[in-house]
Design an enzyme around this catalytic site. Structure first.
Site, mmCIF file in Angstrom:
data_model
loop_
_atom_site.group_PDB
_atom_site.id
_atom_site.type_symbol
_atom_site.label_atom_id
_atom_site.label_comp_id
_atom_site.label_asym_id
_atom_site.label_seq_id
_atom_site.Cartn_x
_atom_site.Cartn_y
_atom_site.Cartn_z
ATOM 1 N N TYR A 160 0.778 -1.237 -0.057
ATOM 2 C CA TYR A 160 -0.175 -0.051 0.043
ATOM 3 C C TYR A 160 0.843 1.148 -0.057
ATOM 4 O O TYR A 160 0.276 2.459 -0.275
ATOM 5 C CB TYR A 160 -0.758 -0.062 1.333
ATOM 6 C CG TYR A 160 -2.209 -0.676 1.150
ATOM 7 C CD1 TYR A 160 -2.252 -1.854 0.146
ATOM 8 C CD2 TYR A 160 -3.226 -0.683 2.056
ATOM 9 C CE1 TYR A 160 -3.356 -2.632 0.044
ATOM 10 C CE2 TYR A 160 -4.440 -1.386 1.905
ATOM 11 C CZ TYR A 160 -4.340 -2.550 0.871
ATOM 12 O OH TYR A 160 -5.415 -3.561 0.772
ATOM 13 N N LYS A 210 4.244 -15.171 1.275
ATOM 14 C CA LYS A 210 4.086 -15.778 -0.056
ATOM 15 C C LYS A 210 5.463 -15.864 -0.467
ATOM 16 O O LYS A 210 6.140 -15.541 -1.531
ATOM 17 C CB LYS A 210 3.359 -14.828 -0.951
ATOM 18 C CG LYS A 210 2.955 -15.381 -2.496
ATOM 19 C CD LYS A 210 1.933 -16.440 -2.394
ATOM 20 C CE LYS A 210 1.857 -17.146 -3.720
ATOM 21 N NZ LYS A 210 1.045 -18.541 -3.801
ATOM 22 N N ASP A 242 -2.331 -17.927 0.332
ATOM 23 C CA ASP A 242 -3.416 -18.581 -0.367
ATOM 24 C C ASP A 242 -3.865 -19.772 0.520
ATOM 25 O O ASP A 242 -5.144 -20.142 0.321
ATOM 26 C CB ASP A 242 -2.936 -19.010 -1.640
ATOM 27 C CG ASP A 242 -1.678 -19.708 -1.894
ATOM 28 O OD1 ASP A 242 -0.831 -19.505 -0.833
ATOM 29 O OD2 ASP A 242 -1.014 -20.308 -3.020
ATOM 30 N N ASP A 266 -5.245 -7.121 5.052
ATOM 31 C CA ASP A 266 -6.712 -6.368 4.781
ATOM 32 C C ASP A 266 -7.615 -7.544 4.198
ATOM 33 O O ASP A 266 -8.867 -7.735 4.478
ATOM 34 C CB ASP A 266 -6.278 -5.507 3.582
ATOM 35 C CG ASP A 266 -7.500 -4.599 3.471
ATOM 36 O OD1 ASP A 266 -8.528 -4.245 4.248
ATOM 37 O OD2 ASP A 266 -7.368 -3.717 2.840
ATOM 38 N N ASP A 270 -11.199 -9.346 6.033
ATOM 39 C CA ASP A 270 -12.516 -8.983 5.418
ATOM 40 C C ASP A 270 -13.069 -10.620 5.228
ATOM 41 O O ASP A 270 -14.327 -11.031 5.528
ATOM 42 C CB ASP A 270 -12.568 -8.455 4.078
ATOM 43 C CG ASP A 270 -12.772 -7.040 4.118
ATOM 44 O OD1 ASP A 270 -12.360 -6.487 4.904
ATOM 45 O OD2 ASP A 270 -13.522 -6.614 3.261
#
Ligand code: NAD
Length: 386
Positions: A160, A210, A242, A266, A270
């Site tokens: 970000y 990752k 993942d 983030d 959610d």
């Protein structure tokens, strides 16, 4: 009395009674932001009345509404207000009205800038299931009963924030780039928060990365292993993002504290909201340090920021439909983490639990859409039961 005594006894020393005043900046923002924060303010007033505290609330502009009136998503006055406050209650920013290509004058620029300014590099997102909502989640009860997870999302670095971040035209068409970059120090400090919080809980830390593809993730894992040596009492587990996306909903009870890069955090939080039944349920605290008895004065002067994890929900904004519980529970986190008012924070949580167990539901958590209550009715019920 012979008429010679003074009108008041002279041997009494009048002590100045100092009442602590907590200064709170409220940045309501856009969409459902003003609706949900208004309900938190009702709860704050109820806490003030019941526990005899003084909360000094001041409103500031941020996001789209700030662009409309000043041209800037984070006006200087808002920055100053935040810096002189003890804590910040934030709603949400953004909406289709302000969607454009220039990121610097997008509403989201306001929240990213204030997080950076206040150095709130750690975003704590607790995920719990209220027993009465066990059937409101689309996930089967046997998987989610008793879930108690704390997601620690890195908040001021990663994809970000890192540069280059831009769009440009080339002879072969448009291009865009974002950068996923972390320094060793940035990774160390967020992992350190994760380990310390895990020590206070079930002593398990899951580090999300990752590793198989990203260089920044290789560094992340290397640092996690190094920092882990300082916390031998905490079990450290590594998981690819993942795989995390799958395990979070298939085996949510296997997690305690989860620590993650900004964007990964983030997204997975959610997803985790679905365990709690709705995005409208989850609170968060953005902090710049963990408070200890040794916290330095300059550090303790930086206010923390509290916000529900959801966005401005333009699809339901202005309809008195949004669930205010994520914002109300963020206020409860503020009372505990910023002010040390544990009993007051618990009083809010107990009230939320009671109202939910009595069957009151906003539409996002209702199983029967005919029997829903509005945002303001939910706020009235929770605040009046504190
Ligand atoms: P969103 O979180 O606003 O909404 C996603 C879905 O969840 C929508 O269907 C919405 O109705 C629902 N929802 C969200 N909050 C709810 C609540 N309290 N009660 C009931 N339902 C709720 O995400 P989005 O739609 O992807 O984004 C909308 C805008 O919000 C965008 O401009 C985005 O940039 C912004 N946003 C801001 C923040 C922030 O301010 N921290 C965070 C995320 C998104």
């Amino acid at each position: 009395r012979g008429g010679s005594s003074p009108p008041f006894p002279t041997n009494i020393v009048y002590k100045e009674i100092s009442i602590m005043t907590y200064k709170i900046a409220v940045l309501q923002g856009d969409g459902v932001g003003p609706e949900v924060t208004s309900e938190s303010i009702k709860c704050l007033k109820a806490v003030s009345k019941k526990f005899n505290h003084v909360f000094d609330i001041e409103f500031g502009l941020i996001g789209g509404v700030a662009i409309d009136s000043t041209g800037n998503p984070l006006p200087k006055e808002t920055e100053i207000l935040c810096e002189k406050s003890d804590a910040i209650l934030f709603g949400a920013v953004g909406g289709p009205k302000w969607d454009n290509e220039n990121f610097n004058i997008r509403p989201e620029g306001g929240i990213l800038a204030i997080r950076k300014k206040l150095k709130t590099f750690a975003n704590l997102r607790p995920v719990k299931v209220f027993p009465s909502l066990i059937n409101s989640s689309p996930i089967k009860p046997k998987y989610i009963r008793g879930v108690d997870i704390l997601i620690v999302r890195e908040l001021t670095g990663g994809l970000y924030f890192a540069k280059p971040k831009k769009r440009w035209n080339t002879a072969r068409g448009k291009r865009g780039v974002d950068t996923l970059k972390y320094t060793e120090k940035e990774i160390e400090r967020i992992l350190d928060v994760g380990f310390k919080l895990a020590q206070q809980r079930q002593k398990k830390l899951t580090s999300v990365d990752k590793f198989n593809v990203l260089e920044s993730s290789r560094l992340w894992r290397e640092v996690a292993v190094k920092i882990g040596r300082d916390y031998p009492d905490v079990e450290l587990e590594h998981i690819l993002v993942d795989n995390m996306a799958m395990k979070l909903i298939s085996q949510p009870k296997s997690f305690d504290v989860i620590v993650s890069e900004n964007t990964f955090g983030d997204i997975i939080s959610d997803e985790a909201a679905i365990i709690s039944s709705s995005l409208g349920m989850l609170p968060s605290a953005s902090i710049s340090h963990l408070k200890t008895n040794n916290t330095s004065k300059s550090k303790s002067q930086l206010p923390f920021l509290y916000e529900p994890i959801h966005g401005s929900a333009p699809d339901i904004a202005g309809q008195n439909k949004a669930n205010p519980i994520g914002s109300i529970l963020s206020l409860a986190m503020m009372l505990n983490l910023s002010f040390g008012l544990y009993n007051e924070s618990q009083a809010i949580e107990r009230s939320v639990n009671k109202i939910l167990s009595q069957g009151f539901r906003t539409s996002d958590i209702a199983t029967n859409q005919k029997e829903t209550i509005s945002t303001s009715q939910m706020g009235d019920l929770i605040s009046s039961n504190i």
